[in-house]
Write an enzyme that holds these catalytic residues in place. Structure first.
Site, PDB file in Angstrom:
ATOM      1  N   CYS A   1      11.454   6.287  29.073  1.00 36.17           N
ATOM      2  CA  CYS A   1      11.155   6.525  30.455  1.00 36.17           C
ATOM      3  C   CYS A   1      12.300   6.141  31.162  1.00 36.17           C
ATOM      4  O   CYS A   1      13.317   5.644  30.841  1.00 36.17           O
ATOM      5  CB  CYS A   1      10.084   5.772  30.975  1.00 36.17           C
ATOM      6  SG  CYS A   1       8.292   6.194  30.429  1.00 36.17           S
TER       7      CYS A   1
ATOM      8  N   HIS B   1       9.180   4.580  36.474  1.00 36.78           N
ATOM      9  CA  HIS B   1       8.179   3.415  36.570  1.00 36.78           C
ATOM     10  C   HIS B   1       8.986   2.127  36.843  1.00 36.78           C
ATOM     11  O   HIS B   1      10.508   2.317  36.916  1.00 36.78           O
ATOM     12  CB  HIS B   1       7.440   2.874  35.537  1.00 36.78           C
ATOM     13  CG  HIS B   1       8.005   2.740  34.086  1.00 36.78           C
ATOM     14  ND1 HIS B   1       8.898   1.577  33.996  1.00 36.78           N
ATOM     15  CD2 HIS B   1       7.953   3.329  32.746  1.00 36.78           C
ATOM     16  CE1 HIS B   1       9.471   1.853  32.840  1.00 36.78           C
ATOM     17  NE2 HIS B   1       8.577   2.657  32.121  1.00 36.78           N
TER      18      HIS B   1
END
Length: 351
Positions: A158, A150
């Site tokens: 992430c 992201h």
């Protein structure tokens, strides 16, 4: 508008709707068209020069230690070539696989991303879900959800690429789906799996797992095409010949052969690398053990963080989202000076 153009537009809208699923943790409702931003002219020109078009299939490789993400694209030869390498702003945890929800580990493994895993409504600008846990990880009881690539510069498992970086990466995936690719492979690896890195990390508790990942790395390096995946005996199998199987993640491996068109190329590369690794160990290459405070950051962003501080840097690369654990990002141990590495993290050669 021609029938072909109309069909393309309909397919584009269908894929975008499919990719708009709401995912937990890394998503929020923000209704705009950021996911439709066109690819930069310079990037499209770069593709053309390399014999690629926006609709050609892609493959993504992620390297934790180097904090880099590569986008590969199929060219006119039918093989994949490197299009662009993106510096990673933030990843969390340690080198090694993710095993349980909340451990802050960014996953390591081989993942398949479909259009349904694309998220245009991410609270971190744009994102796509890796699909963790995959079938192998599920069979081992690993847990976790919403593990993404992201934007922004924050991570709790992430891979954060900054808003600008993820805009290009998301756009490349979007155009590949529009061009007909049904899914793309993401290879997330602890480091570039060179003989030097394999020798240096030979005493790490994850080395058996990493050697299995290197098999897939070698398949792609040798053939320049995404390896076909299967699972058995708690490990990955790459490019099994058609008709082999069945492969069951938690069961014993069946008798199988590797596809003939990749077998010799991969075996030759593996033999060269193993000889080089053995030579490095014999020559005294130290076995290192890293103890990160919390993941890493590409040196280009670390330099920016040192110069600007987290608040000013945030406005430049991450919009409203704060940079996660900036002190830990500055303490990255992957530096040239072993003394500096020990000073910041306590990472020392293994005894």
């Amino acid at each position: 508008m021609s029938i072909r153009s109309l069909a393309r537009n309909l397919r584009r809208h269908a894929l975008l709707l499919a990719g708009a699923v709401l995912l937990s943790s890394c998503v929020a409702m923000e209704g705009d068209d950021r996911h439709l931003q066109p690819l930069p002219v310079a990037l499209v020109s770069q593709m053309s020069a390399k014999g690629m078009s926006p609709g050609d299939p892609i493959l993504v490789r992620i390297f934790k230690k180097e904090s880099e993400l590569e986008v590969w694209k199929r060219d006119r030869s039918g093989r994949y070539a490197l299009l662009k390498t993106y510096p990673m702003c933030r990843w969390s945890g340690q080198l090694g696989p993710k095993k349980r929800e909340g451990d802050r580990q960014a996953p390591e493994g081989f993942y398949t991303v479909t259009a349904e895993l694309m998220n245009p409504k991410s609270q971190f600008y744009l994102s796509f879900n890796l699909g963790y846990p995959n079938a192998l990880e599920q069979a081992q009881g690993f847990t976790g959800s919403a593990l993404m690539v992201h934007g922004a510069c924050t991570s709790a498992g992430c891979y954060a690429m900054t808003d600008e970086g993820v805009t290009e990466i998301y756009g490349l995936a979007r155009e590949a789906f529009v061009g007909g690719q049904r899914s793309f492979q993401v290879q997330t690896l602890p480091f570039r799996m060179t003989p030097e890195n394999m020798a240096a990390h030979r005493n790490n508790p994850n080395i058996v797992f990493w050697r299995n990942l290197k098999e897939g790395y070698d398949h792609f390096e040798a053939t320049r095409r995404p390896p076909r995946l299967a699972y058995c005996e708690r490990r990955y199998v790459f490019d099994p010949a058609e008709g082999a199987g069945p492969f069951v993640p938690g069961a014993a491996c069946p008798i199988y052969e590797v596809e003939q068109d990749s077998r010799d190329l991969v075996a030759q590369k593996r033999a060269r690398d193993e000889e080089r690794t053995a030579g490095l160990v014999a020559s005294g290459t130290p076995a290192l053990s890293y103890a990160l405070r919390d993941g890493g950051m590409h040196e280009s962003f670390r330099s920016l963080l040192r110069k600007m501080g987290p608040e000013r840097m945030q406005t430049m690369v991450a919009g409203k989202v704060a940079i996660s654990n900036p002190d830990a990002a500055l303490a990255d141990p992957f530096v040239a000076d072993p003394g500096e590495r020990a000073q910041f993290t306590g990472s020392l050669p293994a005894q």
